[in-house]
Enzyme design. Structure first.
Site, PDB file in Angstrom:
ATOM      1  N   SER A   1      71.131 -10.966  48.571  1.00 22.08           N
ATOM      2  CA  SER A   1      71.559 -12.293  49.017  1.00 22.08           C
ATOM      3  C   SER A   1      70.702 -13.430  48.460  1.00 22.08           C
ATOM      4  CB  SER A   1      71.548 -12.362  50.547  1.00 22.08           C
ATOM      5  OG  SER A   1      70.260 -12.056  51.030  1.00 22.08           O
TER       6      SER A   1
ATOM      7  N   HIS B   1      67.172 -16.582  54.937  1.00 24.96           N
ATOM      8  CA  HIS B   1      67.189 -17.153  53.585  1.00 24.96           C
ATOM      9  C   HIS B   1      66.568 -18.537  53.577  1.00 24.96           C
ATOM     10  CE1 HIS B   1      70.594 -14.350  54.134  1.00 24.96           C
ATOM     11  NE2 HIS B   1      70.035 -13.828  53.067  1.00 24.96           N
TER      12      HIS B   1
ATOM     13  N   ASP C   1      68.472 -20.313  57.217  1.00 26.85           N
ATOM     14  CA  ASP C   1      69.173 -19.655  58.328  1.00 26.85           C
ATOM     15  C   ASP C   1      68.317 -18.604  59.034  1.00 26.85           C
ATOM     16  OD1 ASP C   1      69.037 -17.628  56.482  1.00 26.85           O
ATOM     17  OD2 ASP C   1      71.183 -17.510  56.090  1.00 26.85           O
TER      18      ASP C   1
END
Ligand SMILES: *[C@@H]1O[C@H](CO)[C@@H](O)[C@H](O)[C@H]1NC(C)=O
Ligand SMILES: *[C@@H]1O[C@H](CO)[C@@H](O)[C@H](O)[C@H]1NC(C)=O
Ligand SMILES: *[C@@H]1O[C@H](CO)[C@@H](O)[C@H](O)[C@H]1NC(C)=O
Ligand SMILES: *[C@@H]1O[C@H](CO)[C@@H](O)[C@H](O)[C@H]1NC(C)=O
Ligand SMILES: *[C@@H]1O[C@H](CO)[C@@H](O)[C@H](O)[C@H]1NC(C)=O
Ligand SMILES: *[C@@H]1O[C@H](CO)[C@@H](O)[C@H](O)[C@H]1NC(C)=O
Ligand SMILES: *[C@@H]1O[C@H](CO)[C@@H](O)[C@H](O)[C@H]1NC(C)=O
Length: 370
Positions: A41, A345, A342
């Site tokens: 990610s 991240h 978040d």
């Protein structure tokens, strides 16, 4: 630094050194013609859209700062790979699952949110059934091999094509540890995964080199002890566990450093085995520690450990109420004042600083060795 000495001793041909200098400097040379990337990610530029359309990074406020719509990137804007592509004068690297096979010359991104270096079966065997994807490095490499015929047909043609490609191998491996850590598994057990993760990364790099890759950039793990998610899962009243300077959990940062040290040792070995290549360790850890240590110097007045977007709690991270999971979960007013987007991240502002540090460091290393 290990990388630097191995580089100095490897007697790179002048031409390649120049290629790196000219390009990593800031797009002047336009010598790299493509980027191929593998990872999770931290690097996925949209593959997740083709895998799970309910995934939270496909909902607002993801993307609000730069793209102005959710692209699937786990960020409010651009990722490190986007800044690298920009600095090389190349377009954003397209997600593999959405490509038009007739236009892949400028690169393809195989990274997938949640991906691990090790295969899903490894986690299943250990009862770590929390692994949400099976898009491991092996799967991503198979994808690369599937598109190979559209890029080049002979070994010499592939060598020619990939000599001018930047291969970004990672960040990958972080999730191999995140999944068990978030299940509160014992660190002694997780520590035993490290050599296996490094081995998986190394074998992927070697396979790419055999296919013609010359420049491979390999990011290490971030300081996970500073992550809002980790700080929430491992919150403790024992003040001793926190680094007084940064407020990060020391033992978790040590774990990330352990992975990074083992990774660097392996990269030095690979560099020695393949003297014609440029194996670049991208030190995400140090780049990030700079702003955890001196946040205001980098504009992070909102905090380093509290997430900009989240469902409350001491670090504004709640695994049951994550950013994007519901419109009720709001982002902070100015994400550029936060390191954490978040809880897991980072914000575009933080990724930009990391990208700049990596590009600068790579430039200086090559510059000082020429
Ligand atoms: C897709 O993402 C959502 C949101 O994170 C999650 O609840 C769901 O389990 C995911 N689905 C699959 C098939 O992984
Ligand atoms: C793929 O790209 C080619 C050439 O740019 C274009 O002609 C074709 O319509 C594209 N296909 C799709 C499905 O977008
Ligand atoms: C894993 O990959 C296989 C083959 O690509 C696929 O059939 C399977 O559905 C995937 N499993 C999950 C949980 O995504
Ligand atoms: C490789 O060969 C295949 C089959 O002959 C062809 O369709 C393809 O265009 C070739 N690719 C390149 C990059 O030349
Ligand atoms: C392509 O590069 C690989 C790896 O360096 C090398 O082993 C191989 O001989 C090269 N192939 C040709 C045709 O030059
Ligand atoms: C993953 O592990 C966490 C921590 O134990 C747990 O809260 C969560 O429900 C698990 N997720 C899945 C999909 O099993
Ligand atoms: C986390 O979110 C869930 C679901 O909204 C909520 O029930 C719970 O109280 C929250 N936990 C904390 C610590 O805020």
């Amino acid at each position: 630094m290990a990388f630097c000495s191995s580089l100095l001793s490897s007697k790179l041909p002048f031409i390649k050194l120049f290629l790196l200098l000219a390009t990593l400097k800031g797009g002047v040379g336009q010598s790299y013609t493509s980027v191929f990337s593998f990872g999770d990610s931290l690097t996925d530029t949209g593959n997740i859209f083709f895998i799970n359309q309910s995934f939270q990074s496909l909902f607002p406020p993801y993307g609000e700062t730069f793209f102005h719509y959710p692209t699937g990137r786990c960020c409010n804007g651009r990722l490190v790979i986007d800044f690298i592509a920009e600095s090389l004068g190349l377009p954003f690297v397209q997600p593999y699952l959405g490509i038009n096979i007739t236009s892949i010359e400028e690169g393809v991104n195989f990274a997938v949110v949640g991906a691990t270096a090790l295969d899903a079966s490894f986690f299943e065997e250990r009862g770590i059934d929390n692994v949400s994807t099976n898009f491991s490095l092996r799967v991503q490499l198979d994808w690369f091999k599937q598109i190979l015929p559209s890029l080049c047909n002979t070994s010499s043609k592939c060598n020619e094509t990939f000599e001018r490609s930047l291969f970004l191998m990672g960040e990958i491996g972080g999730n191999d540890y995140n999944y068990p850590f978030f299940m509160l598994r014992n660190i002694e057990e997780i520590q035993t995964f490290v050599p296996l993760v490094i081995k998986a990364i190394a074998s992927a790099i070697k396979e790419l080199i055999d296919l013609g890759a010359v420049t491979v950039m390999v990011p290490g793990n971030l300081p996970i002890g500073c992550s809002a998610a980790y700080l929430t899962y491992y919150e403790t009243a024992d003040k001793e566990e926190y680094d007084p300077e940064t407020g990060c959990l020391t033992w978790l940062n040590k774990f990330a450093e352990y992975h990074n040290e083992e990774l660097q040792k392996e990269l030095t070995r690979i560099q020695a085995l393949y003297p014609h290549t440029n194996i670049i360790y991208a030190n995400y850890y140090n780049a990030a520690m700079r702003f955890y240590r001196s946040p205001t110097q980098y504009g992070f007045t909102g905090g380093t450990r509290t997430a900009c977007c989240g469902g409350g709690g001491p670090y504004n991270y709640n695994a049951s109420a994550e950013c994007g999971q519901s419109p009720l979960i709001r982002a902070c007013d100015d994400p550029s004042q936060y390191v954490s987007w978040d809880g897991i991240h980072l914000t575009e502002a933080a990724y930009r600083l990391i990208a700049n540090a990596i590009l600068e460091e790579t430039y200086i290393q090559y510059h000082s060795s020429s």
